[in-house]
Write an enzyme that holds these catalytic residues in place. Structure first.
Site, PDB file in Angstrom:
ATOM      1  N   ASP A  82      -3.969   3.026  -0.638  1.00 17.94           N
ATOM      2  CA  ASP A  82      -3.222   3.505  -1.805  1.00 17.94           C
ATOM      3  C   ASP A  82      -4.068   4.541  -2.540  1.00 17.94           C
ATOM      4  O   ASP A  82      -5.228   4.258  -2.881  1.00 17.94           O
ATOM      5  CB  ASP A  82      -3.013   2.310  -2.751  1.00 17.94           C
ATOM      6  CG  ASP A  82      -1.592   2.213  -3.244  1.00 17.94           C
ATOM      7  OD1 ASP A  82      -0.799   3.135  -3.004  1.00 17.94           O
ATOM      8  OD2 ASP A  82      -1.279   1.181  -3.865  1.00 17.94           O
ATOM      9  N   GLU A 180      10.352  -0.306  -4.360  1.00 11.40           N
ATOM     10  CA  GLU A 180       9.884  -1.402  -5.213  1.00 11.40           C
ATOM     11  C   GLU A 180      10.889  -1.733  -6.310  1.00 11.40           C
ATOM     12  O   GLU A 180      11.341  -0.847  -7.051  1.00 11.40           O
ATOM     13  CB  GLU A 180       8.514  -1.040  -5.833  1.00 11.40           C
ATOM     14  CG  GLU A 180       7.978  -2.177  -6.726  1.00 11.40           C
ATOM     15  CD  GLU A 180       6.498  -2.116  -7.036  1.00 11.40           C
ATOM     16  OE1 GLU A 180       5.786  -1.270  -6.454  1.00 11.40           O
ATOM     17  OE2 GLU A 180       6.050  -2.924  -7.867  1.00 11.40           O
TER      18      GLU A 180
HETATM   19  O1  KIV Z   1      -0.581  -1.607  -4.885  1.00 10.27           O
HETATM   20  C1  KIV Z   1       0.196  -2.304  -4.236  1.00 10.27           C
HETATM   21  O2  KIV Z   1      -0.091  -3.463  -3.900  1.00 10.27           O
HETATM   22  C2  KIV Z   1       1.472  -1.723  -3.863  1.00 10.27           C
HETATM   23  C3  KIV Z   1       2.450  -2.608  -3.172  1.00 10.27           C
HETATM   24  C4  KIV Z   1       2.877  -3.694  -4.040  1.00 10.27           C
HETATM   25  C5  KIV Z   1       3.578  -1.855  -2.578  1.00 10.27           C
HETATM   26  O3  KIV Z   1       1.711  -0.578  -4.101  1.00 10.27           O
END
Ligand code: KIV
Length: 262
Positions: A82, A180
């Site tokens: 991410d 989401e």
């Molecule tokens: O940061 C995270 O865990 C996420 C997921 C919940 C999709 O973006």
């Protein structure tokens, strides 16, 4: 080994894509050995690992550390990192430089939140061979603009925007998109419209795959439980009982025993 082709192929065969987050070596190893298709090093580490109220404070260096230790463990799953707040929104060049750092330490792809304002960055990453997972609906990095962790896409206008954003991400070259906290029916419409897989979190059963935060399903994060989370274990209680027994043993002199001594 799970590849981008495996994941896209699963949409075609109808096999559901199983995804969980991980932030450390031991849990990533367990998830990988359980056969998870995608392991996301989520910026939710800010919440469930670091105890922050939002995902905004987590830094590139912290996300790189989590990604590195997860990659040490994973042999089979597709690891997505991410990208943290302000690591890709500031310019296309920043997005490329920062995304590249995740791939250099072992991630196979990056995830970015949003659509129109970052579509040029996504196109550039994809052109450079960096697979991108999109993320629409509730986007926690915009929490202050959204005004809370509420269900998104509840009016037809909002629903159309989310559909449009998801289509824009597909056109930009994303290999999959997280949906989401949106109504199940809207997620179904998006899933049917897109040719790339949708990965739902709080988006109902019709998505091509599901993702949850591992600390939530294991009962390790107990501050609150979103409605869409199913608890598969109560590790918080198990750990609490274990450390209390250890505490008692130390106080009583029952630990260490002869078998633990030299
Ligand atoms: O940061 C995270 O865990 C996420 C997921 C919940 C999709 O973006």
């Amino acid at each position: 080994m799970v590849t981008i082709e495996t994941i896209i192929g699963m949409k075609k065969t109808g096999e559901k894509i199983a995804c969980l987050t991980a932030y450390d070596y031991p849990l990533a190893k367990i998830l990988d050995e359980a056969g998870m298709d995608i392991i996301l090093v989520g910026d939710s580490a800010a919440n469930v690992f670091a105890g922050e109220r939002t995902t905004l404070p987590i830094t590139m260096e912290e996300m790189l550390y989590h990604t590195k230790v997860v990659c040490h463990a994973v042999k089979n799953a597709f690891v997505v990192a991410d990208m943290p707040f302000l690591s890709y929104q500031t310019s296309v060049a920043d997005a490329v430089r920062n995304a590249g750092r995740f791939l250099k330490i072992g991630a196979a792809a990056v995830k970015l939140e949003g659509a129109a304002p970052i579509v040029e960055a996504i196109k550039r990453l994809v052109d450079l061979g960096i697979p991108v997972m999109g993320h629409v609906g509730l986007t926690p990095q915009s929490i202050h603009a959204i005004g809370g962790y509420k269900l998104q896409g509840t009016t037809e206008q909002e629903a159309q925007k989310i559909m449009h954003d998801a289509e824009m991400l597909e056109a930009a070259g994303c290999f999959s998109v997280v949906l989401e906290k949106i109504p199940a029916q809207l997620a179904q419409r998006i899933t049917e419209k897109l040719s790339i897989p949708t990965i739902g979190i709080g988006a109902g059963v019709h998505c091509d795959g599901q993702i949850l935060v591992v600390h939530d399903i294991l009962g390790l994060f107990q501050d609150f439980l979103p409605k869409y989370v199913k608890r598969y274990a109560h590790l918080g209680e198990t750990i609490s009982n274990a450390v209390k027994q250890y505490y008692d043993d130390v106080k009583k002199g029952a630990y260490p025993g002869k078998e633990h001594s030299f």
